[in-house]
Scaffold this motif. Structure first.
Motif, PDB file in Angstrom:
ATOM      1  N   LYS A 124       0.886  -1.002  -0.352  1.00 36.14           N
ATOM      2  CA  LYS A 124      -0.024  -0.274   0.159  1.00 36.14           C
ATOM      3  C   LYS A 124       1.122   1.499  -0.259  1.00 36.14           C
ATOM      4  O   LYS A 124       0.181   2.152  -0.825  1.00 36.14           O
ATOM      5  CB  LYS A 124      -0.922   0.403   1.359  1.00 36.14           C
ATOM      6  N   SER A 125       1.906   1.365   0.770  1.00 37.05           N
ATOM      7  CA  SER A 125       2.735   3.033   0.634  1.00 37.05           C
ATOM      8  C   SER A 125       3.597   2.515  -0.314  1.00 37.05           C
ATOM      9  O   SER A 125       4.439   3.405  -1.342  1.00 37.05           O
ATOM     10  CB  SER A 125       4.115   1.873   1.791  1.00 37.05           C
ATOM     11  N   GLY A 126       3.906   1.160  -1.084  1.00 37.83           N
ATOM     12  CA  GLY A 126       4.285   1.775  -2.700  1.00 37.83           C
ATOM     13  C   GLY A 126       2.929   2.309  -3.992  1.00 37.83           C
ATOM     14  O   GLY A 126       4.032   2.437  -4.612  1.00 37.83           O
ATOM     15  N   PHE A 127       2.376   2.801  -3.682  1.00 32.41           N
ATOM     16  CA  PHE A 127       1.669   2.997  -4.525  1.00 32.41           C
ATOM     17  C   PHE A 127       0.559   4.511  -3.814  1.00 32.41           C
ATOM     18  O   PHE A 127       0.327   4.321  -2.660  1.00 32.41           O
ATOM     19  CB  PHE A 127       0.223   2.138  -5.036  1.00 32.41           C
ATOM     20  N   SER A 128       0.160   5.204  -5.151  1.00 32.72           N
ATOM     21  CA  SER A 128      -0.361   6.503  -4.071  1.00 32.72           C
ATOM     22  C   SER A 128      -1.953   7.053  -4.423  1.00 32.72           C
ATOM     23  O   SER A 128      -2.078   8.023  -5.015  1.00 32.72           O
ATOM     24  CB  SER A 128       0.289   7.651  -3.895  1.00 32.72           C
ATOM     25  N   ARG A 129      -2.407   5.754  -4.830  1.00 29.39           N
ATOM     26  CA  ARG A 129      -3.332   5.869  -5.411  1.00 29.39           C
ATOM     27  C   ARG A 129      -4.989   6.679  -5.113  1.00 29.39           C
ATOM     28  O   ARG A 129      -5.201   5.970  -3.264  1.00 29.39           O
ATOM     29  CB  ARG A 129      -4.642   4.759  -6.159  1.00 29.39           C
ATOM     30  N   PRO A 130      -4.897   7.969  -5.070  1.00 30.84           N
ATOM     31  CA  PRO A 130      -6.211   8.417  -4.210  1.00 30.84           C
ATOM     32  C   PRO A 130      -7.536   7.686  -3.796  1.00 30.84           C
ATOM     33  O   PRO A 130      -7.927   6.454  -4.974  1.00 30.84           O
ATOM     34  CB  PRO A 130      -6.243   9.331  -5.392  1.00 30.84           C
ATOM     35  N   ARG A 131      -7.740   8.057  -4.066  1.00 33.02           N
ATOM     36  CA  ARG A 131      -9.410   6.881  -3.095  1.00 33.02           C
ATOM     37  C   ARG A 131     -10.293   7.823  -4.052  1.00 33.02           C
ATOM     38  O   ARG A 131     -10.254   8.739  -4.876  1.00 33.02           O
ATOM     39  CB  ARG A 131     -10.143   6.959  -1.906  1.00 33.02           C
ATOM     40  N   PRO A 132     -11.572   6.663  -4.665  1.00 35.67           N
ATOM     41  CA  PRO A 132     -12.958   7.092  -5.228  1.00 35.67           C
ATOM     42  C   PRO A 132     -12.972   8.300  -4.981  1.00 35.67           C
ATOM     43  O   PRO A 132     -13.226   8.879  -3.734  1.00 35.67           O
ATOM     44  CB  PRO A 132     -13.447   5.911  -5.164  1.00 35.67           C
ATOM     45  N   ASP A 133     -13.730   9.334  -6.066  1.00 40.87           N
ATOM     46  CA  ASP A 133     -14.045  10.723  -5.217  1.00 40.87           C
ATOM     47  C   ASP A 133     -15.454  10.968  -5.956  1.00 40.87           C
ATOM     48  O   ASP A 133     -16.202  12.010  -6.127  1.00 40.87           O
ATOM     49  CB  ASP A 133     -13.032  11.801  -6.383  1.00 40.87           C
TER      50      ASP A 133
END
Length: 239
Positions: A124-133
């Motif tokens: 999880k720390s390796g990716f910085s994908r935003p939560r759904p908006d």
């Protein structure tokens, strides 16, 4: 010995079940890498939006389908993938194994679950994908979106607990029951994360694939350690 003959001899020595599980692990890892690659390139956007909005009332993305009762049920289900519930269930199974005098298996299980938790945090720390908006979040979230930690830890914990409990049973139907319940719980947790609007569908798929790969690897390692006398053997010889 020529190469083809050596390969044939090696294949005969490796059990069919082991080969099948290794292929499943490889397939799950490949699926995770493929999802991560597609996500980073932005190719999953249409897929994710379509599935996420399918769980919302047409024309009103703020309103989940099914009404308030279903939303409450989904909040209850999503808690099954939270740290508190997973810890309580894990401690219960660890206590069960200790009471059965399978202390080595209990220690192995504890390390396996903690290792899965560490893997979840690392990925999880390796990716910085935003939560759904696109839709409101029905529960509070603070971390990045990919992969789904709830989905992954549900798969890691429930499937790992199931395979370790299955080793205490001699009846095939009971073993199948443990695995089936674990798989259903992991799937329900993942679906609830999308329904509540806190994860993209591909986040959940990635969590499932990586969690399943970990649990299958734990099962293979447990079989080997049991045969070498490092943990207690199963109630029935491992297939």
């Amino acid at each position: 010995m020529r190469f083809p003959a050596a390969l044939t001899d090696l294949t005969r020595r490796v059990e069919t079940m082991t080969l099948v599980v290794i292929l499943l692990i490889a397939g799950a890892l490949w699926a995770f890498v493929a999802l991560a690659s597609e996500m980073l390139e932005g190719d999953l956007h249409a897929f994710d939006e379509t599935l996420l909005l399918a769980l919302r009332t047409a024309g009103d993305p703020t309103n989940p389908i099914g009404g308030p009762q279903v939303e409450v049920a989904m909040r209850d289900i999503t808690a099954l993938g939270g740290v508190t519930v997973l810890t309580l269930i894990s401690l219960s199974v660890l206590t069960f194994l200790v009471l059965r005098r399978q202390r080595a298996s209990a220690a192995f299980l504890a390390i396996a679950i903690l290792g899965g938790q560490g893997l979840s945090h690392l990925t999880k720390s390796g990716f910085s994908r935003p939560r759904p908006d696109l839709v409101p979040h029905s529960v509070d979230v603070v971390t990045a979106s990919f992969p789904s930690g709830h989905s992954m830890m549900a798969a890691v914990t429930y499937l790992t607990l199931a395979v370790m409990l299955a080793r205490t049973e001699s009846q095939l139907r009971m073993r199948a029951f443990y695995i089936s319940v674990a798989a259903i719980l992991a799937m329900l947790v993942g679906v609830s994360r999308v329904y509540l609007g806190v994860h993209w569908p591909s986040d959940v798929l990635a969590g499932w694939t990586l969690g399943a790969a970990w649990a299958l690897g734990v099962w293979l390692l447990a079989r080997r350690m049991a045969r070498e006398g490092q943990i207690e053997p199963s109630s029935k010889s491992d297939p």
